[in-house]
Enzyme design. Structure first.
Site, PDB file in Angstrom:
ATOM      1  CE  LYS A 161       8.113   2.477   9.761  1.00 41.56           C
ATOM      2  NZ  LYS A 161       8.414   1.725   8.479  1.00 41.56           N
TER       3      LYS A 161
HETATM    4  N1  PMP Z   1       7.371  -2.960   5.035  1.00 44.87           N
HETATM    5  C1  PMP Z   1       8.248  -2.324   5.567  1.00 44.87           C
HETATM    6  C2  PMP Z   1       9.378  -2.947   5.918  1.00 44.87           C
HETATM    7  C3  PMP Z   1       8.152  -0.830   5.858  1.00 44.87           C
HETATM    8  O1  PMP Z   1       8.980  -0.130   6.496  1.00 44.87           O
HETATM    9  C4  PMP Z   1       6.723  -0.231   5.388  1.00 44.87           C
HETATM   10  C5  PMP Z   1       6.624   1.074   5.738  1.00 44.87           C
HETATM   11  N2  PMP Z   1       6.282   1.537   6.876  1.00 44.87           N
HETATM   12  C6  PMP Z   1       5.762  -1.148   4.888  1.00 44.87           C
HETATM   13  C7  PMP Z   1       6.015  -2.308   4.663  1.00 44.87           C
HETATM   14  C8  PMP Z   1       4.355  -0.457   4.717  1.00 44.87           C
HETATM   15  O2  PMP Z   1       3.559  -0.114   5.969  1.00 44.87           O
HETATM   16  P1  PMP Z   1       2.795   1.192   5.796  1.00 44.87           P
HETATM   17  O3  PMP Z   1       1.591   1.036   4.815  1.00 44.87           O
HETATM   18  O4  PMP Z   1       2.116   1.160   7.492  1.00 44.87           O
HETATM   19  O5  PMP Z   1       3.459   2.509   5.760  1.00 44.87           O
END
Ligand code: PMP
Length: 304
Positions: free
Chosen positions: A157
């Protein structure tokens, strides 16, 4: 957004309005930061944070992947997230840790830039709306492709990579949809602008693998585990745009979006155009788990 009272900045609780940085902050120019999105819930046993340590571990992974040195160990940041909830008197909400290159360098070699870490928390309801959670949302295939692993690190991220997500999300909203679904550079389905995608076809639950350029979401991993435990046939599979048009059900998962049904893709109804039984099961189980109602998944909840 709803503000709260204090933001944790490198060990200090700073009043919300005073939590500022200089305009020559490296990350403001080049997107040189990493972040997380985490949710705290009211549970049967007080406030708890869903998979807090796993989120902070992912923050450390993202930082390592992009060569950013976070000076704070995982345990300190876990404790700081809880402190931020407490000082802000939040019994539920969204937590946003961010580590970024601050001052000391302005060129593309950031070696001398200092790293700053902050943690904010505030109240945040359904990311794709209460109506979306209830009736499902309308999505379109983005004209923008998901960032590729030959030039970015999709499993991390990094703040800069979210310009790609912003373009996809803005295009979808401006053209009358709720959310974008992004294809990868091979033309296969990757994910939403900030959510993972699931498809139900003939009773099987399918979701693209990490090699499709996704962020390996913690909600995704949780939903895969809990539906497999409930006896659903869950598989990772390459999914094409054409597969989406033939899906019986479809939904998105994410910390912000939780489990949000999709009722239409590119103006075509998904199944009968309303959330189906597997989607409802995922929503129901996920909702129970985050509120501490299923003891077998209690280890995912970290009490504040
Ligand atoms: N894809 C992206 C690009 C994201 O930013 C997120 C949010 N963090 C997710 C998927 C979902 O991830 P998570 O379930 O860990 O929040």
């Amino acid at each position: 957004m709803e503000s709260s009272k204090f933001i944790w900045m490198d060990g200090e609780m700073v009043p919300w309005e005073e939590a500022n940085v200089h305009v020559l902050t490296h990350a403001l120019h080049y997107g040189s930061g990493v972040f997380e999105g985490i949710r705290a819930y009211r549970t049967t046993d007080g406030t708890a944070v869903f998979r807090l340590t796993d989120h902070i571990r992912r923050l450390h992974y993202s930082a390592k992947a992009y060569g950013i040195e976070i000076g704070w160990p995982v345990e300190s940041l876990v404790a700081a997230c809880k402190d931020v909830l407490l000082v802000n008197e939040l019994d539920e909400g969204y937590i946003r840790p961010l580590s970024f290159l601050h001052l000391g360098a302005i060129g593309l070699n950031p070696a001398s830039a200092k790293v700053k870490t902050i943690i904010a928390a505030w109240k945040w309801g359904a990311y794709l709306g209460e109506d979306g959670i209830r009736d499902g949302i309308r999505v379109r295939i983005s004209s923008w492709r998901r960032i590729d692993q030959s030039s970015f690190i999709p499993t991390a991220k990094g703040t800069g990579q979210y310009l790609n997500s912003i373009m996809a999300k803005s295009e979808a909203v401006k053209t009358g949809y709720d959310e974008a679904v992004m294809l990868n550079s091979d033309g296969n389905v990757s994910e939403g602008s900030g959510e993972n995608i699931f498809v139900v076809k003939d009773g099987k639950l399918l979701t693209p693998p990490v090699s499709s350029g996704i962020l390996d979401g913690l909600t995704r991993q949780s939903v895969m585990t809990l539906l497999a435990d409930a006896g659903v046939d869950v598989r990772e599979a390459t999914i094409t745009r054409g597969h989406l048009y033939g899906a019986d059900e479809m939904f998105l998962t994410g910390t912000a979006a939780e489990v949000t049904p999709i009722r239409e893709v590119d103006d075509r109804p998904v199944g009968e155009g309303k959330p189906g039984p597997v989607t409802r099961q995922a929503q129901d189980l996920f909702g129970k788990i985050v509120h501490g109602e299923l003891p077998e998944y209690r280890e995912w909840l970290e009490k504040v």
